[in-house]
Scaffold this motif. Structure first.
Motif, PDB file in Angstrom:
ATOM      1  N   ASN A  60       0.871  -1.172   0.000  1.00 33.05           N
ATOM      2  CA  ASN A  60       0.000   0.000   0.000  1.00 33.05           C
ATOM      3  C   ASN A  60       0.907   1.220   0.000  1.00 33.05           C
ATOM      4  OD1 ASN A  60      -1.390   2.327   1.020  1.00 33.05           O
ATOM      5  ND2 ASN A  60      -3.030   0.973   1.718  1.00 33.05           N
ATOM      6  N   ARG A  61       0.826   2.028  -1.016  1.00 32.86           N
ATOM      7  CA  ARG A  61       1.721   3.180  -1.141  1.00 32.86           C
ATOM      8  C   ARG A  61       1.545   4.193  -0.012  1.00 32.86           C
ATOM      9  NH1 ARG A  61       2.255   4.935  -7.404  1.00 32.86           N
ATOM     10  NH2 ARG A  61       1.995   2.893  -8.301  1.00 32.86           N
ATOM     11  N   LYS A  62       0.351   4.287   0.533  1.00 31.71           N
ATOM     12  CA  LYS A  62       0.099   5.279   1.584  1.00 31.71           C
ATOM     13  C   LYS A  62       0.573   4.805   2.954  1.00 31.71           C
ATOM     14  CE  LYS A  62      -3.826   7.196  -0.854  1.00 31.71           C
ATOM     15  NZ  LYS A  62      -5.278   7.271  -0.911  1.00 31.71           N
ATOM     16  N   THR A  63       0.290   3.552   3.286  1.00 31.59           N
ATOM     17  CA  THR A  63       0.614   3.041   4.619  1.00 31.59           C
ATOM     18  C   THR A  63       1.878   2.193   4.654  1.00 31.59           C
ATOM     19  OG1 THR A  63      -0.664   1.007   4.340  1.00 31.59           O
ATOM     20  CG2 THR A  63      -1.859   2.957   5.172  1.00 31.59           C
ATOM     21  N   LEU A  64       2.341   1.782   3.478  1.00 29.44           N
ATOM     22  CA  LEU A  64       3.479   0.868   3.315  1.00 29.44           C
ATOM     23  C   LEU A  64       3.204  -0.521   3.890  1.00 29.44           C
ATOM     24  CD1 LEU A  64       6.562   3.193   3.875  1.00 29.44           C
ATOM     25  CD2 LEU A  64       5.388   2.617   1.738  1.00 29.44           C
ATOM     26  N   ALA A  65       1.936  -0.854   4.093  1.00 30.51           N
ATOM     27  CA  ALA A  65       1.572  -2.206   4.531  1.00 30.51           C
ATOM     28  C   ALA A  65       1.913  -3.183   3.413  1.00 30.51           C
ATOM     29  CB  ALA A  65       0.086  -2.286   4.863  1.00 30.51           C
ATOM     30  N   LEU A  66       2.482  -4.318   3.793  1.00 33.93           N
ATOM     31  CA  LEU A  66       2.857  -5.354   2.828  1.00 33.93           C
ATOM     32  C   LEU A  66       1.905  -6.538   2.929  1.00 33.93           C
ATOM     33  CD1 LEU A  66       6.725  -5.489   3.311  1.00 33.93           C
ATOM     34  CD2 LEU A  66       5.506  -4.672   1.295  1.00 33.93           C
ATOM     35  N   TYR A  67       1.551  -7.084   1.780  1.00 35.94           N
ATOM     36  CA  TYR A  67       0.711  -8.274   1.700  1.00 35.94           C
ATOM     37  C   TYR A  67       1.420  -9.289   0.813  1.00 35.94           C
ATOM     38  CZ  TYR A  67      -2.716  -4.961   3.413  1.00 35.94           C
ATOM     39  OH  TYR A  67      -3.377  -4.004   4.154  1.00 35.94           O
ATOM     40  N   SER A  68       1.636 -10.461   1.329  1.00 33.26           N
ATOM     41  CA  SER A  68       2.328 -11.501   0.578  1.00 33.26           C
ATOM     42  C   SER A  68       1.429 -12.053  -0.523  1.00 33.26           C
ATOM     43  CB  SER A  68       2.738 -12.624   1.523  1.00 33.26           C
ATOM     44  OG  SER A  68       3.395 -13.641   0.807  1.00 33.26           O
ATOM     45  N   VAL A  69       1.961 -12.108  -1.724  1.00 34.60           N
ATOM     46  CA  VAL A  69       1.251 -12.701  -2.854  1.00 34.60           C
ATOM     47  C   VAL A  69       1.778 -14.107  -3.096  1.00 34.60           C
ATOM     48  CG1 VAL A  69       0.776 -12.519  -5.343  1.00 34.60           C
ATOM     49  CG2 VAL A  69       0.842 -10.453  -3.923  1.00 34.60           C
ATOM     50  N   ALA A  70       3.108 -14.231  -3.144  1.00 36.81           N
ATOM     51  CA  ALA A  70       3.698 -15.538  -3.436  1.00 36.81           C
ATOM     52  C   ALA A  70       5.151 -15.572  -3.004  1.00 36.81           C
ATOM     53  CB  ALA A  70       3.618 -15.838  -4.918  1.00 36.81           C
ATOM     54  N   ILE A  71       5.561 -16.712  -2.535  1.00 37.78           N
ATOM     55  CA  ILE A  71       6.961 -17.013  -2.289  1.00 37.78           C
ATOM     56  C   ILE A  71       7.276 -18.171  -3.233  1.00 37.78           C
ATOM     57  CG2 ILE A  71       8.694 -17.764  -0.622  1.00 37.78           C
ATOM     58  CD1 ILE A  71       7.463 -15.043   0.106  1.00 37.78           C
ATOM     59  N   GLY A  72       8.165 -17.940  -4.165  1.00 36.84           N
ATOM     60  CA  GLY A  72       8.459 -18.930  -5.191  1.00 36.84           C
ATOM     61  C   GLY A  72       7.803 -18.534  -6.500  1.00 36.84           C
ATOM     62  N   SER A  73       8.183 -19.206  -7.540  1.00 36.57           N
ATOM     63  CA  SER A  73       7.671 -18.887  -8.863  1.00 36.57           C
ATOM     64  C   SER A  73       6.244 -19.381  -9.027  1.00 36.57           C
ATOM     65  CB  SER A  73       8.569 -19.506  -9.940  1.00 36.57           C
ATOM     66  OG  SER A  73       8.276 -18.940 -11.184  1.00 36.57           O
ATOM     67  N   MET A  74       5.560 -18.816 -10.005  1.00 37.34           N
ATOM     68  CA  MET A  74       4.209 -19.250 -10.316  1.00 37.34           C
ATOM     69  C   MET A  74       3.952 -19.032 -11.798  1.00 37.34           C
ATOM     70  SD  MET A  74       2.221 -16.116  -8.272  1.00 37.34           S
ATOM     71  CE  MET A  74       1.166 -17.256  -7.520  1.00 37.34           C
ATOM     72  N   THR A  75       2.950 -19.687 -12.308  1.00 33.25           N
ATOM     73  CA  THR A  75       2.580 -19.521 -13.711  1.00 33.25           C
ATOM     74  C   THR A  75       1.718 -18.267 -13.848  1.00 33.25           C
ATOM     75  OG1 THR A  75       0.533 -20.774 -13.511  1.00 33.25           O
ATOM     76  CG2 THR A  75       2.553 -22.032 -14.031  1.00 33.25           C
TER      77      THR A  75
END
Length: 94
Positions: A60-75
């Protein structure tokens, strides 16, 4: 190296901004301009867990909160599915 072209295509198709971070201070062909992966980014992203990459997060550009999408590669289809499931949850949470 496998995720970079997939992520670049996703970003282009969805008008998303990618901030590539590099642990080894080397660019990828798809992302020649990068930021060093400093402790400022790595510490909150991995929260004491071992650093594994590739790793993809939404910030989030305003709060700098991070949310994990993926660890490792994906298609490409896995990335599309993950983002489709994750974005509404983030929007509802915020």
């Amino acid at each position: 190296h496998q995720l970079a072209p997939i992520l670049k295509r996703y970003a282009k198709d969805h008008q998303a901004t990618v901030i590539p971070l590099s642990l080894d201070n080397k660019p990828l062909a798809e992302f020649p301009h990068f930021w060093p992966a400093t402790a400022e980014w790595v510490t909150p992203a991995f929260a004491g867990r071992p650093i594994t990459y590739p790793a993809l997060f939404i910030v989030n550009r305003k709060t700098l909160a991070l949310y994990s999408v993926a660890i490792g590669s994906m298609t490409a289809s896995e990335l599309e599915e993950r983002m489709a499931a994750l974005l509404p949850k983030i929007e509802a949470f915020e």
